[in-house]
Design an enzyme around this catalytic site. Structure first.
Site, PDB file in Angstrom:
ATOM      1  N   SER A 174       0.892  -1.129   0.228  1.00 12.82           N
ATOM      2  CA  SER A 174       0.215  -0.029   0.110  1.00 12.82           C
ATOM      3  C   SER A 174       0.916   1.367   0.007  1.00 12.82           C
ATOM      4  O   SER A 174       1.615   1.352  -1.009  1.00 12.82           O
ATOM      5  CB  SER A 174      -1.204   0.019   1.302  1.00 12.82           C
ATOM      6  OG  SER A 174      -2.051   0.615   0.830  1.00 12.82           O
ATOM      7  N   LYS A 226     -18.851  18.765   4.557  1.00 13.35           N
ATOM      8  CA  LYS A 226     -17.814  18.595   5.747  1.00 13.35           C
ATOM      9  C   LYS A 226     -17.725  17.739   6.624  1.00 13.35           C
ATOM     10  O   LYS A 226     -16.692  17.218   6.982  1.00 13.35           O
ATOM     11  CB  LYS A 226     -18.209  19.979   6.672  1.00 13.35           C
ATOM     12  CG  LYS A 226     -17.170  20.178   7.807  1.00 13.35           C
ATOM     13  CD  LYS A 226     -15.789  20.538   7.257  1.00 13.35           C
ATOM     14  CE  LYS A 226     -14.901  21.032   8.419  1.00 13.35           C
ATOM     15  NZ  LYS A 226     -13.630  21.274   7.779  1.00 13.35           N
TER      16      LYS A 226
END
Length: 349
Positions: free
Chosen positions: A178, A230
């Site tokens: 990763s 948000k």
């Protein structure tokens, strides 16, 4: 009783003096540390010389005692003559003949938050300050991945070497998955041990939600935001289908950026075939094109030492007194968290 009272008062005075001295010493140490411009020190180790000394030590161990004595005497004489010749050259103003090209060895053992990038930045800067066109860099990398922004910055630090046309090799003995592979793919050449873990080109995120538990206990949670997205998913509030969809979109966008970066660094890869989140062992990774060679970093170093001077560059960060006490506990907690995550998940970005 009066005697005991006086004795207690005496002990209290002594304790006060000791505490006062300790406070003064602590303040002096803190001031001294603040005056230091750098937060650590650069440590340079000649690995070629260390290996040569090890060879000699093992070879001498097989000699007879009188032979060992003669060998040490000869070596002492040789070093003395070399020092004399170097001193004479310095007096004549002669510069030493250029030696072999160098291979600078950096070590990166990454945690989930990739805080080691601070040291990597200093090490790369040090190499760029002295590297010649014929020099190379070897990074011994070990990381299962972690936060996107941390490993993105770490990969960018390695790109600084590539942009200066300094040949870069990454050696993976255990794992570069990763975010770890995001760093590795920057290299001109990737070398991996046969059973090292590589790949995991994917993005994963999970978050617990306690909203139903709170509702059962008549606890309300209010979340106020400015901006539609948000907050998408929350720990305590009630998540919506719209929030979940946006969260998945963000993950997919991050995955696309990850894939594009790997493909840019290694254009010969079939990126869609390897960017599935799967990981492979070294031998399999070579078949997939994720690595260029199967070998351990030890054998790689021994090969490089035949034609290069191999030097280790390590930036050791100075730790604050409190960090020395808390660092070990934090490291243990991080290890437990990572093991729990990896029981059911692949190495993460």
């Amino acid at each position: 009783m009066e005697l005991l009272a006086e004795y207690g008062l005496f002990l209290a005075k002594i304790a006060t003096v000791v505490v006062a001295i300790a406070i003064v010493v602590t303040l002096i140490v803190n001031v001294a540390q603040r005056k230091k411009q750098h937060k650590g020190e650069l440590r340079v180790t000649n690995l070629s010389e260390e290996y040569k000394e090890m060879q000699e030590e093992v070879a001498v161990a097989f000699l007879e005692p009188h032979e060992q004595k003669a060998w040490h005497k000869e070596q002492k004489k040789k070093r003395k003559q070399e020092a004399k010749e170097a001193k004479a050259r310095a007096k004549r103003g002669e510069r030493a003949a250029p030696g072999k090209s160098k291979v600078y060895v950096l070590d990166f053992k990454g945690s989930m938050d990739a805080h080691e990038v601070g040291s990597l930045r200093e090490e790369v800067t040090a190499v760029l300050a002295v590297a010649k066109p014929q020099d190379e860099v070897l990074v011994r990398l070990e990381s299962p991945g972690g936060v996107v922004h941390g490993y993105g910055l770490a990969a960018s630090q390695l790109q600084r070497l590539r942009e200066r046309n300094i040949p870069l090799t990454v050696a993976v003995d255990k794992v570069a998955a990763s975010g770890g592979y995001m760093m590795a793919c920057v290299a001109n050449k990737i070398v991996a041990a046969p059973f090292a873990i590589l790949g995991s080109i994917g993005v994963v995120a999970q978050i617990p939600n306690f909203n139903r538990l709170l509702k059962r206990n008549d606890i309300d949670i209010e979340l106020h935001t400015a901006g539609q997205y948000k907050r998408t998913l929350t720990l305590l509030g009630e998540n919506t289908d719209e929030g979940r969809e946006k969260f998945r979109e963000d993950l997919n966008e991050t995955h696309q950026l990850f894939k594009a970066f790997v493909h840019e660094m290694r254009p010969s890869l079939d990126i869609d075939a390897v960017a599935t989140g799967e990981h492979w062992y070294g031998i399999q990774a070579k078949e997939k094109g994720l690595v260029d060679e199967v070998s351990t970093s030890d054998d790689l170093l021994l090969t490089l030492m035949k034609q290069h001077d191999v030097v280790s560059i390590r930036f050791a960060q100075r730790k604050k007194l409190m960090d020395r006490f808390t660092g070990s506990a934090a490291k243990s907690a991080e290890g437990v968290l990572l093991r729990l995550w990896q029981r059911g998940q692949k190495p993460l970005l």
